[in-house]
Design a protein around this motif. Structure first.
Motif, PDB file in Angstrom:
ATOM      1  N   VAL A 228      -5.654  28.116  87.314  1.00 40.13           N
ATOM      2  CA  VAL A 228      -6.881  28.801  86.895  1.00 40.13           C
ATOM      3  C   VAL A 228      -6.529  30.272  86.614  1.00 40.13           C
ATOM      4  CG1 VAL A 228      -9.368  28.996  87.305  1.00 40.13           C
ATOM      5  CG2 VAL A 228      -8.083  27.216  88.463  1.00 40.13           C
ATOM      6  N   THR A 304     -11.462  35.509  89.767  1.00 37.30           N
ATOM      7  CA  THR A 304     -11.147  34.323  88.960  1.00 37.30           C
ATOM      8  C   THR A 304     -12.434  33.619  88.551  1.00 37.30           C
ATOM      9  OG1 THR A 304      -9.002  34.029  90.008  1.00 37.30           O
ATOM     10  CG2 THR A 304      -9.986  32.073  89.024  1.00 37.30           C
ATOM     11  N   THR A 308     -13.526  33.001  84.612  1.00 36.45           N
ATOM     12  CA  THR A 308     -13.435  31.604  84.143  1.00 36.45           C
ATOM     13  C   THR A 308     -14.773  30.869  84.214  1.00 36.45           C
ATOM     14  OG1 THR A 308     -12.896  30.736  86.343  1.00 36.45           O
ATOM     15  CG2 THR A 308     -11.037  31.382  84.919  1.00 36.45           C
ATOM     16  N   ILE A 332     -10.542  25.201  80.186  1.00 36.94           N
ATOM     17  CA  ILE A 332     -10.807  26.520  80.770  1.00 36.94           C
ATOM     18  C   ILE A 332      -9.992  27.624  80.100  1.00 36.94           C
ATOM     19  CG2 ILE A 332     -11.439  25.559  83.014  1.00 36.94           C
ATOM     20  CD1 ILE A 332      -8.679  26.479  84.050  1.00 36.94           C
ATOM     21  N   GLN A 334      -9.756  32.390  79.969  1.00 37.06           N
ATOM     22  CA  GLN A 334     -10.177  33.664  80.563  1.00 37.06           C
ATOM     23  C   GLN A 334     -11.093  34.374  79.586  1.00 37.06           C
ATOM     24  OE1 GLN A 334      -5.969  34.669  80.937  1.00 37.06           O
ATOM     25  NE2 GLN A 334      -6.373  35.405  83.006  1.00 37.06           N
TER      26      GLN A 334
END
Lengths: 501, 168
Positions: A228, A304, A308, A332, A334
């Motif tokens: 992630v 995070t 995300t 996913i 950023q």
């Protein structure tokens, strides 16, 4: 849809402070009842107040309460909780505890004990990572009184002394010369023994000017392991993080891809399940080395979440219940930029000495994209028994510059009275040209200069200082003798003033 | 009342007078402004003329910490009377024995000096464990350790005297 293999009926949170609240919130959002545990010092804690039930587990010292496996398991038994979330710290990376949960038929919301054990021993995990093709920092295995000097000579100075059972910056010492070695070794060993019950220490080459970058990973019980993305954690004092951001301003797209791939390989090598973090050192040439894996939810997980859109704690609950991850790697990315600061009860002007006291004044920040994970309320007593972190303040914005500006505003709004905090220090970091440039490494706080206030701030400060001194002298007169020596309560009773009376 | 204020750049005179309405008149460098103060704990909101100033701090006799608009400043404030009294007493007088206090509650994990040891300002004299960290307590003056008032593994409160440092 198939029901989960291990539905969470009631979750016990084996922790305290802001992280206990974070888990309580995630559970309640999914309709899962919660059980808090508390020591003598924490009866008034917010986690006790916000959980559905709370079980007293003993004296204030962690080793007599939050660290006692049997007390936590007993609390789960009497409350009927079928799952335990360990938070971070305390029992979160304790393989024996995770195994006892499994034996007792309780879901441990975290990785399997085998994965914790594999990564918990820093010496063993270094060897495993090498085998999995993940680069590690050159160093030596366990050292003792007899092998210390010899091993240090082989590694070369400067070097790092680290606790094999360590994490969170405890038991780490930088040693620059042979003459400092033995005392540093003894201190590191004592701290490691105290913090982890294991005094094993090893040596590692000190990477000069390193960046501390970590990658969030997540695995489920269906064979999925994803990353992630990364967090930049180079702003540190005493090897503990103070400010984190995501994405890292230092990491290039190519480096990001390679680090994230290595992190997934590291997690896969130990059969990782649930949330974990692979920490790397990145040197000035952007070479990266595996540092350790934190087999738990990280303190800084919110940044995070902000970039995300994934709720990592909700995901932990899903995975622990046996459900697959709700997203795949390709889903996913950023978006924008997030910054976190750790608000601590400590005094950066006096070597970060911890501060204790009763919160007697509190102003909290707000506005769009400002997130506060805090356990504070007026009247809360901050005791010397636990970590000094009081709150995590996070912001999000489309760009890094805007995020930094938003954080400066949020810090200007936040104020805590009753003990010393690092709020003004955090504001200084957010004004620091090196930090704002994005090109900083873990030495940044050592280099940070104090800039003199401008003329107008100085004028306002002079007037403020004189008026407060006068107010104080006037109000303190009747109890002057006690006001000096009687501590804060006497001081507070002596210090009721204000233009409105 | 006139005060001598120092925030690092030399002494400056500031005049403070209480008005009938509870606010203040403050004179600095020939200019007078009206100041209004509201406080919660050590958090203060000041209106200095039309300027809104957020400040935090607890005044003390020695240097104390004042945060103004997010800047941490070390300030000393003395009234003219205090300054004059100090001058009469002879510019601070002879060096008195000084004490090293626990800056926080915790556990004394180790006393690092013995009676008779010479210390200089900044010498680590004890380690106190609090909030999971070992914290070095340092001497704030130079001299000889005259007395040690705590033992290893003893619990202390913030402000407790750990040891006494006197002249050699």
């Amino acid at each position: 849809m198939k029901p989960p293999a291990h539905p969470l009926k009631k979750v016990l949170i084996a922790n305290r402070g802001e992280i206990a609240l974070r888990v309580i919130r995630a559970c309640h959002a999914r309709g899962i009842p919660t059980v808090a545990v508390y020591s003598d010092a924490d009866r008034n804690g917010l986690h006790v107040r916000l959980a559905d039930e709370a079980v007293h587990i003993g004296p204030s010292a962690p080793r007599e309460s939050y660290l006692v496996h049997e007390k936590i398991l007993e609390a789960a038994r009497i409350s009927g909780a079928n799952a335990i979330h360990p938070g971070y710290g305390f029992l979160s990376e304790n393989a024996a505890f995770a195994a006892k949960c499994r034996d007792a038929g309780i879901v441990f919301i975290g990785p399997p004990p085998e994965a914790i054990r594999a990564m918990g021993d820093k010496i063993q995990s270094r060897l495993r990572m090498k085998a999995a093709g993940v680069p590690v920092v050159p160093g030596e295995d366990a050292v003792n009184e007899d092998t210390l000097e010899e091993a240090a000579t082989r590694v070369g100075f400067p070097l790092m002394l680290k606790a094999s059972a360590g994490g969170g910056g405890k038991g780490i010492r930088i040693v620059r010369t042979m003459s400092e070695l033995r005392e540093a070794f003894e201190r590191a060993r004592a701290e490691a023994e105290k913090a982890f019950g294991d005094g094993t220490v090893f040596l590692e080459r000190f990477v000069e000017g390193p960046h501390h970058v970590e990658v969030q990973v997540f695995g489920d019980h269906h064979g999925n392991i994803v990353h992630v993305f990364e967090r930049e954690c180079s702003v540190q004092r005493r090897h503990q993080k103070v400010v984190e951001e995501s994405p890292s301003p230092f990491v290039t797209p190519d480096l990001r891809a390679r680090m994230c791939e290595a992190a997934v390989a590291a997690a896969r090598a130990v059969g990782y399940v649930n949330a974990g973090t692979v920490e790397f050192l990145v040197d000035a040439r952007r070479e990266f080395y595996f540092l350790e894996m934190n087999t738990r939810l990280q303190v800084e997980h919110p940044i995070t979440e902000l970039v995300t859109g994934i709720d990592l704690v909700a995901e932990q609950l899903r995975v622990a219940a046996g459900e697959p991850l709700s997203f795949r790697q390709k889903d996913i990315g950023q978006s924008g930029h997030a910054i976190e600061v750790r608000v601590c009860a400590e005094d950066p002007e006096s070597g970060y000495l911890p501060s204790t006291g009763v919160i007697d004044g509190l102003l909290l920040p707000g506005g769009p994209h400002v997130r506060l994970d805090s356990c504070l309320f007026p009247g809360l007593e901050i005791s010397p028994f636990y970590d000094s972190m009081l709150a995590k303040l996070c912001v999000w914005a489309p760009t890094r510059d805007e995020a930094a500006a938003r954080m400066r505003q949020a810090l200007a709004e936040m104020r805590i009275s009753g003990l010393r905090t690092n709020l003004a220090f955090l504001a200084r970091i957010l004004r620091d040209p090196e930090f704002l440039s994005g090109a900083y490494d873990t030495g940044i706080l050592g280099r940070m200069a104090v800039s003199a206030p401008d003329a107008e701030t100085e004028r306002l400060a002079l007037i403020t200082a004189a008026v407060l001194k006068h107010e104080y002298a006037e109000s303190a007169k009747p109890v002057a003798a006690e006001g000096r020596t009687g501590g804060m309560d006497a001081w507070r009773s002596a210090f009721r003033f204000g233009g409105g009376r | 009342m006139n005060y001598i204020v120092n925030i690092g750049g030399g002494d400056q005179a500031v005049g403070v007078r209480r008005r009938d309405d509870g606010r203040w008149e403050v004179t600095h460098r020939g200019e007078t402004v009206v100041v209004d103060v509201r406080s919660t704990g050590d958090l203060h909101s000041l209106m200095i003329g039309a300027k809104s100033v957020e400040a935090q701090g607890r005044p003390d006799d020695g240097p104390w910490r004042l945060v103004v608009r997010g800047r941490t400043l070390e300030v000393s404030v003395e009234s003219e009377q205090e300054r004059n009294a100090r001058a009469v007493a002879g510019g601070g007088g002879a060096a008195k024995p000084s004490v090293v206090k626990a800056s926080m509650p915790g556990f004394v994990s180790k006393v690092l000096v013995r009676v008779g040891d010479k210390v200089v300002k900044g010498t680590p004299v004890a380690i106190i464990e609090a909030m999971k960290m070992e914290n070095e307590i340092r001497a704030e003056s130079t001299g000889v350790v005259k007395e040690i008032r705590v033992a290893d593994r003893q619990t202390v409160n913030g402000g407790d005297v750990l040891l006494v440092i006197g002249e050699g």
